[in-house]
Motif scaffolding. Structure first.
Motif, PDB file in Angstrom:
ATOM      1  N   LYS A  26       0.805  -1.230   0.000  1.00  0.00           N
ATOM      2  CA  LYS A  26       0.000   0.000   0.000  1.00  0.00           C
ATOM      3  C   LYS A  26       0.834   1.274   0.000  1.00  0.00           C
ATOM      4  CE  LYS A  26      -3.875  -2.291   2.294  1.00  0.00           C
ATOM      5  NZ  LYS A  26      -4.447  -2.666   3.612  1.00  0.00           N
ATOM      6  N   ASP A  63       0.035 -15.112   3.420  1.00  0.00           N
ATOM      7  CA  ASP A  63      -1.023 -14.246   2.885  1.00  0.00           C
ATOM      8  C   ASP A  63      -1.599 -14.751   1.559  1.00  0.00           C
ATOM      9  OD1 ASP A  63      -1.399 -12.210   4.833  1.00  0.00           O
ATOM     10  OD2 ASP A  63       0.462 -11.224   4.227  1.00  0.00           O
ATOM     11  N   GLU A  66      -5.461 -15.610   2.084  1.00  0.00           N
ATOM     12  CA  GLU A  66      -6.181 -14.388   2.467  1.00  0.00           C
ATOM     13  C   GLU A  66      -6.287 -13.402   1.301  1.00  0.00           C
ATOM     14  OE1 GLU A  66      -5.479 -13.223   6.636  1.00  0.00           O
ATOM     15  OE2 GLU A  66      -5.287 -11.200   5.829  1.00  0.00           O
ATOM     16  N   ASP A  67      -5.232 -13.277   0.523  1.00  0.00           N
ATOM     17  CA  ASP A  67      -5.168 -12.188  -0.472  1.00  0.00           C
ATOM     18  C   ASP A  67      -5.184 -12.624  -1.934  1.00  0.00           C
ATOM     19  OD1 ASP A  67      -4.979 -10.472   1.670  1.00  0.00           O
ATOM     20  OD2 ASP A  67      -2.802 -10.343   1.610  1.00  0.00           O
ATOM     21  N   LYS A  98     -14.564  -6.367   8.271  1.00  0.00           N
ATOM     22  CA  LYS A  98     -13.187  -6.026   8.651  1.00  0.00           C
ATOM     23  C   LYS A  98     -12.988  -5.813  10.155  1.00  0.00           C
ATOM     24  CE  LYS A  98      -9.781  -4.561   5.442  1.00  0.00           C
ATOM     25  NZ  LYS A  98      -8.666  -3.617   5.315  1.00  0.00           N
ATOM     26  N   LYS A 102     -10.576  -7.913  12.799  1.00  0.00           N
ATOM     27  CA  LYS A 102      -9.548  -7.277  13.641  1.00  0.00           C
ATOM     28  C   LYS A 102      -9.718  -7.722  15.094  1.00  0.00           C
ATOM     29  CE  LYS A 102      -7.458  -4.524  10.800  1.00  0.00           C
ATOM     30  NZ  LYS A 102      -6.051  -4.257  10.738  1.00  0.00           N
ATOM     31  N   ASN A 127       5.196  -5.345   9.237  1.00  0.00           N
ATOM     32  CA  ASN A 127       4.218  -4.304   8.883  1.00  0.00           C
ATOM     33  C   ASN A 127       4.434  -3.012   9.659  1.00  0.00           C
ATOM     34  OD1 ASN A 127       2.896  -5.693   6.844  1.00  0.00           O
ATOM     35  ND2 ASN A 127       1.486  -6.707   8.270  1.00  0.00           N
ATOM     36  N   ASP A 130       7.305  -1.348   8.159  1.00  0.00           N
ATOM     37  CA  ASP A 130       6.876  -0.793   6.873  1.00  0.00           C
ATOM     38  C   ASP A 130       6.156   0.544   7.095  1.00  0.00           C
ATOM     39  OD1 ASP A 130       7.116  -1.202   4.183  1.00  0.00           O
ATOM     40  OD2 ASP A 130       5.445  -2.597   3.984  1.00  0.00           O
ATOM     41  N   LEU A 131       5.338   0.614   8.138  1.00  0.00           N
ATOM     42  CA  LEU A 131       4.630   1.858   8.461  1.00  0.00           C
ATOM     43  C   LEU A 131       5.593   2.955   8.901  1.00  0.00           C
ATOM     44  CD1 LEU A 131       1.414   0.779  10.411  1.00  0.00           C
ATOM     45  CD2 LEU A 131       1.580   1.688   8.104  1.00  0.00           C
ATOM     46  N   PRO A 136       1.265   4.476   4.134  1.00  0.00           N
ATOM     47  CA  PRO A 136       0.480   3.924   3.028  1.00  0.00           C
ATOM     48  C   PRO A 136      -0.406   5.000   2.393  1.00  0.00           C
ATOM     49  CG  PRO A 136       0.353   2.488   4.938  1.00  0.00           C
ATOM     50  CD  PRO A 136       1.009   3.757   5.392  1.00  0.00           C
ATOM     51  N   TRP A 139      -3.551   7.018   4.117  1.00  0.00           N
ATOM     52  CA  TRP A 139      -3.660   6.806   5.565  1.00  0.00           C
ATOM     53  C   TRP A 139      -3.422   8.109   6.338  1.00  0.00           C
ATOM     54  CZ3 TRP A 139      -2.438   1.734   8.447  1.00  0.00           C
ATOM     55  CH2 TRP A 139      -2.968   0.645   7.726  1.00  0.00           C
ATOM     56  N   ARG A 143      -5.134   6.874  11.641  1.00  0.00           N
ATOM     57  CA  ARG A 143      -5.256   5.486  11.199  1.00  0.00           C
ATOM     58  C   ARG A 143      -3.975   4.713  11.545  1.00  0.00           C
ATOM     59  NH1 ARG A 143      -7.509   3.058   5.523  1.00  0.00           N
ATOM     60  NH2 ARG A 143      -7.007   0.886   6.024  1.00  0.00           N
ATOM     61  N   ASP A 146      -4.073   4.018  15.251  1.00  0.00           N
ATOM     62  CA  ASP A 146      -4.988   2.901  15.527  1.00  0.00           C
ATOM     63  C   ASP A 146      -4.346   1.563  15.166  1.00  0.00           C
ATOM     64  OD1 ASP A 146      -6.889   4.668  16.348  1.00  0.00           O
ATOM     65  OD2 ASP A 146      -8.222   4.416  14.633  1.00  0.00           O
ATOM     66  N   TYR A 147      -3.603   1.558  14.060  1.00  0.00           N
ATOM     67  CA  TYR A 147      -2.953   0.315  13.622  1.00  0.00           C
ATOM     68  C   TYR A 147      -1.891  -0.137  14.627  1.00  0.00           C
ATOM     69  CZ  TYR A 147      -1.094  -3.312  10.652  1.00  0.00           C
ATOM     70  OH  TYR A 147      -0.705  -4.547  10.175  1.00  0.00           O
TER      71      TYR A 147
HETATM   72  P1  NDP Z   1      -5.884  -2.647   6.825  1.00  0.00           P
HETATM   73  O1  NDP Z   1      -6.082  -3.902   7.559  1.00  0.00           O
HETATM   74  O2  NDP Z   1      -6.809  -2.311   5.715  1.00  0.00           O
HETATM   75  O3  NDP Z   1      -4.394  -2.511   6.293  1.00  0.00           O
HETATM   76  C1  NDP Z   1      -3.288  -2.903   7.048  1.00  0.00           C
HETATM   77  C2  NDP Z   1      -2.672  -4.134   6.427  1.00  0.00           C
HETATM   78  O4  NDP Z   1      -2.239  -3.843   5.113  1.00  0.00           O
HETATM   79  C3  NDP Z   1      -1.433  -4.620   7.127  1.00  0.00           C
HETATM   80  O5  NDP Z   1      -1.779  -5.446   8.209  1.00  0.00           O
HETATM   81  C4  NDP Z   1      -0.724  -5.376   6.020  1.00  0.00           C
HETATM   82  O6  NDP Z   1      -1.317  -6.661   5.977  1.00  0.00           O
HETATM   83  C5  NDP Z   1      -1.119  -4.636   4.758  1.00  0.00           C
HETATM   84  N1  NDP Z   1      -0.148  -3.704   4.140  1.00  0.00           N
HETATM   85  C6  NDP Z   1       0.027  -3.528   2.816  1.00  0.00           C
HETATM   86  N2  NDP Z   1       0.915  -2.587   2.564  1.00  0.00           N
HETATM   87  C7  NDP Z   1       1.358  -2.131   3.740  1.00  0.00           C
HETATM   88  C8  NDP Z   1       2.316  -1.152   4.100  1.00  0.00           C
HETATM   89  N3  NDP Z   1       2.994  -0.461   3.187  1.00  0.00           N
HETATM   90  N4  NDP Z   1       2.535  -0.905   5.411  1.00  0.00           N
HETATM   91  C9  NDP Z   1       1.843  -1.604   6.333  1.00  0.00           C
HETATM   92  N5  NDP Z   1       0.917  -2.566   6.054  1.00  0.00           N
HETATM   93  C10 NDP Z   1       0.675  -2.826   4.750  1.00  0.00           C
HETATM   94  O7  NDP Z   1      -5.845  -1.390   7.759  1.00  0.00           O
HETATM   95  P2  NDP Z   1      -6.529  -1.006   9.093  1.00  0.00           P
HETATM   96  O8  NDP Z   1      -6.278  -2.031  10.101  1.00  0.00           O
HETATM   97  O9  NDP Z   1      -6.108   0.364   9.381  1.00  0.00           O
HETATM   98  O10 NDP Z   1      -8.075  -0.936   8.667  1.00  0.00           O
HETATM   99  C11 NDP Z   1      -9.102  -1.674   9.217  1.00  0.00           C
HETATM  100  C12 NDP Z   1     -10.431  -1.178   8.673  1.00  0.00           C
HETATM  101  O11 NDP Z   1     -10.734   0.140   9.134  1.00  0.00           O
HETATM  102  C13 NDP Z   1     -10.451  -1.047   7.165  1.00  0.00           C
HETATM  103  O12 NDP Z   1     -11.715  -1.416   6.690  1.00  0.00           O
HETATM  104  C14 NDP Z   1     -10.227   0.420   6.923  1.00  0.00           C
HETATM  105  O13 NDP Z   1     -10.740   0.828   5.674  1.00  0.00           O
HETATM  106  C15 NDP Z   1     -10.964   1.034   8.059  1.00  0.00           C
HETATM  107  N6  NDP Z   1     -10.491   2.378   8.337  1.00  0.00           N
HETATM  108  C16 NDP Z   1      -9.810   2.660   9.474  1.00  0.00           C
HETATM  109  C17 NDP Z   1      -9.371   3.935   9.748  1.00  0.00           C
HETATM  110  C18 NDP Z   1      -8.620   4.213  10.980  1.00  0.00           C
HETATM  111  O14 NDP Z   1      -8.394   5.387  11.296  1.00  0.00           O
HETATM  112  N7  NDP Z   1      -8.196   3.202  11.731  1.00  0.00           N
HETATM  113  C19 NDP Z   1      -9.658   5.021   8.844  1.00  0.00           C
HETATM  114  C20 NDP Z   1     -10.343   4.627   7.681  1.00  0.00           C
HETATM  115  C21 NDP Z   1     -10.741   3.358   7.465  1.00  0.00           C
HETATM  116  P3  NDP Z   1      -0.624  -8.005   5.360  1.00  0.00           P
HETATM  117  O15 NDP Z   1       0.321  -8.543   6.362  1.00  0.00           O
HETATM  118  O16 NDP Z   1      -1.824  -8.907   5.171  1.00  0.00           O
HETATM  119  O17 NDP Z   1      -0.003  -7.569   4.086  1.00  0.00           O
END
Ligand code: NDP
Ligand code: ZN
Length: 180
Positions: A26, A63, A66-67, A98, A102, A127, A130-131, A136, A139, A143, A146-147
């Protein structure tokens, strides 16, 4: 036996590369997705000092179901039951919403096998790094925050599994707190 081992690892990297070929991370530069599972397996070996073949093969495949269109049946047929069961443990149920997924990761983490916990720790470590490296696309800071918070809850359910991996994760969080 050494020949079989290296053959399995390369077959597995090749399988994962083909499965993830159209996927990108991402980040802005659209890093090829395969860098992630290879990086997770590399963290397990170089930092976790994990040399168990089933754990490394499952990390490379973690993955795919899952993907991508990959099925557990395919994994079981090619890489065997043990690998397939580990991949099952680290695969989210995509039929669930989603937020529910989580929440389940947090709840299920402590119940996972030792090998699945190792992969979960290495996956989170990759991950989070990576952040730290790049934000990403799309983001917000909230967000990302929260992650980090959610990942911490999953990691805490995988404690006493690997000293080095947990220390690296703790360092990331210590650094983050000191920046706030
Ligand atoms: P996601 O679960 O959507 O994305 C995080 C995952 O993306 C990681 O666990 C990793 O999974 C993968 N990934 C791919 N590229 C990268 C990268 N460059 N760096 C890090 N990870 C990467 O994200 P969230 O947990 O934030 O979202 C959960 C839900 O909440 C979603 O539906 C989202 O749309 C929604 N949301 C949340 C917001 C917030 O503020 N928290 C704001 C807007 C929406 P892997 O190991 O599988 O590759
Ligand atoms: Zn992953």
């Amino acid at each position: 036996n050494n020949d079989e081992l290296i053959s399995t690892i390369i077959k597995c990297v090749n399988f994962a590369a083909i499965k993830h070929k159209d996927q990108r991370r991402k980040d802005e530069e659209e890093t090829p997705y395969i860098n992630h599972p290879i990086g997770v397996a590399n963290i397990l070996i170089q930092e976790g000092q994990i040399y168990d073949p089933a754990t490394i093969v499952a990390a490379l495949l973690h993955d795919t179901v899952e993907d991508t269109e990959t099925t557990f049946e395919e994994i079981e047929n090619i890489f065997g039951t043990e690998v397939c069961n580990i991949v099952k443990e680290v695969t989210d149920d995509k039929s669930l919403p989603k937020l529910q997924r989580k929440k389940l990761q947090i709840e299920n983490a402590p119940k996972k096998s030792h090998k699945a916990k190792l992969i979960t720790l290495a996956d989170k470590l990759y991950n989070l790094r990576d952040l730290q490296r790049a934000i990403p696309i799309g983001w917000s800071q909230d967000r990302i925050k929260d992650y980090f918070k959610w990942s911490k809850a999953v990691i805490d359910g995988c404690r006493r599994t690997n000293f080095n991996l947990e220390r690296e994760l703790d360092l990331i969080y210590a650094k983050r707190v000191s920046q706030e």
